[in-house]
Design a protein around this motif. Sequence first.
Motif, PDB file in Angstrom:
ATOM      1  N   GLU A   5       0.851  -1.183   0.000  1.00 18.43           N
ATOM      2  CA  GLU A   5       0.000   0.000   0.000  1.00 18.43           C
ATOM      3  C   GLU A   5       0.889   1.235   0.000  1.00 18.43           C
ATOM      4  O   GLU A   5       1.845   1.314   0.760  1.00 18.43           O
ATOM      5  CB  GLU A   5      -0.920   0.019   1.216  1.00 18.43           C
ATOM      6  CG  GLU A   5      -1.988  -1.048   1.167  1.00 18.43           C
ATOM      7  CD  GLU A   5      -3.010  -0.923   2.286  1.00 18.43           C
ATOM      8  OE1 GLU A   5      -3.075   0.140   2.937  1.00 18.43           O
ATOM      9  OE2 GLU A   5      -3.741  -1.887   2.499  1.00 18.43           O
ATOM     10  N   GLU A   6       0.564   2.161  -0.872  1.00 18.01           N
ATOM     11  CA  GLU A   6       1.267   3.440  -0.981  1.00 18.01           C
ATOM     12  C   GLU A   6       0.221   4.525  -1.219  1.00 18.01           C
ATOM     13  O   GLU A   6      -0.876   4.245  -1.696  1.00 18.01           O
ATOM     14  CB  GLU A   6       2.242   3.432  -2.158  1.00 18.01           C
ATOM     15  CG  GLU A   6       3.469   2.597  -1.967  1.00 18.01           C
ATOM     16  CD  GLU A   6       4.525   3.273  -1.114  1.00 18.01           C
ATOM     17  OE1 GLU A   6       4.636   4.515  -1.141  1.00 18.01           O
ATOM     18  OE2 GLU A   6       5.238   2.550  -0.405  1.00 18.01           O
ATOM     19  N   HIS A   7       0.585   5.766  -0.922  1.00 20.55           N
ATOM     20  CA  HIS A   7      -0.318   6.877  -1.232  1.00 20.55           C
ATOM     21  C   HIS A   7       0.490   8.112  -1.583  1.00 20.55           C
ATOM     22  O   HIS A   7       1.679   8.209  -1.280  1.00 20.55           O
ATOM     23  CB  HIS A   7      -1.285   7.155  -0.085  1.00 20.55           C
ATOM     24  CG  HIS A   7      -0.644   7.842   1.079  1.00 20.55           C
ATOM     25  ND1 HIS A   7      -0.039   7.162   2.106  1.00 20.55           N
ATOM     26  CD2 HIS A   7      -0.494   9.157   1.367  1.00 20.55           C
ATOM     27  CE1 HIS A   7       0.444   8.022   2.981  1.00 20.55           C
ATOM     28  NE2 HIS A   7       0.190   9.249   2.559  1.00 20.55           N
ATOM     29  N   VAL A   8      -0.200   9.043  -2.242  1.00 23.15           N
ATOM     30  CA  VAL A   8       0.371  10.344  -2.565  1.00 23.15           C
ATOM     31  C   VAL A   8      -0.767  11.369  -2.509  1.00 23.15           C
ATOM     32  O   VAL A   8      -1.910  11.050  -2.841  1.00 23.15           O
ATOM     33  CB  VAL A   8       1.052  10.340  -3.962  1.00 23.15           C
ATOM     34  CG1 VAL A   8       0.045  10.170  -5.080  1.00 23.15           C
ATOM     35  CG2 VAL A   8       1.875  11.597  -4.181  1.00 23.15           C
ATOM     36  N   ASP A   9      -0.444  12.558  -2.054  1.00 23.09           N
ATOM     37  CA  ASP A   9      -1.409  13.652  -2.046  1.00 23.09           C
ATOM     38  C   ASP A   9      -1.181  14.497  -3.288  1.00 23.09           C
ATOM     39  O   ASP A   9      -0.042  14.863  -3.603  1.00 23.09           O
ATOM     40  CB  ASP A   9      -1.255  14.496  -0.783  1.00 23.09           C
ATOM     41  CG  ASP A   9      -1.620  13.715   0.467  1.00 23.09           C
ATOM     42  OD1 ASP A   9      -2.311  12.683   0.362  1.00 23.09           O
ATOM     43  OD2 ASP A   9      -1.216  14.139   1.569  1.00 23.09           O
ATOM     44  N   VAL A  10      -2.271  14.790  -3.985  1.00 26.36           N
ATOM     45  CA  VAL A  10      -2.215  15.469  -5.277  1.00 26.36           C
ATOM     46  C   VAL A  10      -3.034  16.748  -5.202  1.00 26.36           C
ATOM     47  O   VAL A  10      -4.131  16.753  -4.639  1.00 26.36           O
ATOM     48  CB  VAL A  10      -2.762  14.532  -6.388  1.00 26.36           C
ATOM     49  CG1 VAL A  10      -2.670  15.194  -7.737  1.00 26.36           C
ATOM     50  CG2 VAL A  10      -2.019  13.207  -6.377  1.00 26.36           C
ATOM     51  N   GLY A  11      -2.530  17.806  -5.805  1.00 26.45           N
ATOM     52  CA  GLY A  11      -3.191  19.102  -5.762  1.00 26.45           C
ATOM     53  C   GLY A  11      -4.217  19.302  -6.854  1.00 26.45           C
ATOM     54  O   GLY A  11      -4.165  20.326  -7.557  1.00 26.45           O
ATOM     55  N   VAL A  12      -5.123  18.351  -7.014  1.00 28.62           N
ATOM     56  CA  VAL A  12      -6.252  18.496  -7.939  1.00 28.62           C
ATOM     57  C   VAL A  12      -7.497  17.874  -7.286  1.00 28.62           C
ATOM     58  O   VAL A  12      -7.372  17.004  -6.418  1.00 28.62           O
ATOM     59  CB  VAL A  12      -5.999  17.835  -9.326  1.00 28.62           C
ATOM     60  CG1 VAL A  12      -4.815  18.467 -10.026  1.00 28.62           C
ATOM     61  CG2 VAL A  12      -5.821  16.355  -9.215  1.00 28.62           C
ATOM     62  N   PRO A  13      -8.678  18.301  -7.708  1.00 30.09           N
ATOM     63  CA  PRO A  13      -9.910  17.727  -7.158  1.00 30.09           C
ATOM     64  C   PRO A  13     -10.039  16.238  -7.481  1.00 30.09           C
ATOM     65  O   PRO A  13      -9.526  15.750  -8.489  1.00 30.09           O
ATOM     66  CB  PRO A  13     -11.018  18.530  -7.849  1.00 30.09           C
ATOM     67  CG  PRO A  13     -10.367  19.793  -8.305  1.00 30.09           C
ATOM     68  CD  PRO A  13      -8.952  19.417  -8.619  1.00 30.09           C
TER      69      PRO A  13
END
Length: 143
Positions: A5-13
């Motif tokens: 499991e991995e995640h990333v925060d993205v600056g789009v809706p």
Amino acid sequence: MSTLEEHVDVGVPVDEIWDVLHQAESYPRFVEGVRQARAEGEGRTRLDIEAGGRSQAFEAEVSDRKGEHLMEWRTTDAPDLAGSFSLQPIDKNSTRVQVRIEYEPGTIRDSFGGPKGFAQANAIERLVHSDLEHLKEYVEQRR
């Protein structure tokens, strides 16, 4: 079966990322090794990949629950892989993309080559993390 499991925060809706994940043709722009991808009808996607010096084609069944922003996929033949993308809105302009991949280490090694054991797990983790970073760059630059 191993799970990553991995995640990333993205600056789009959230809806913008949801749309990108449903455009299989864009996968080569952010998934390492994917040379071509295309939807093959309702709930099926074909991926032509190159990994470990080998070219292969895979078909995956894809299902989603739009209301939950959850997309699940599973290969239809070898290698046996499964996973999901879960999108969680952070605010109106930011989204957390969570990826979960289930794989059999021996099958991955047989299909793609590469290291064994702990080194293989680290290589897969780095690859998935890199792909998430490329997805982030791709969707943020599209704006």
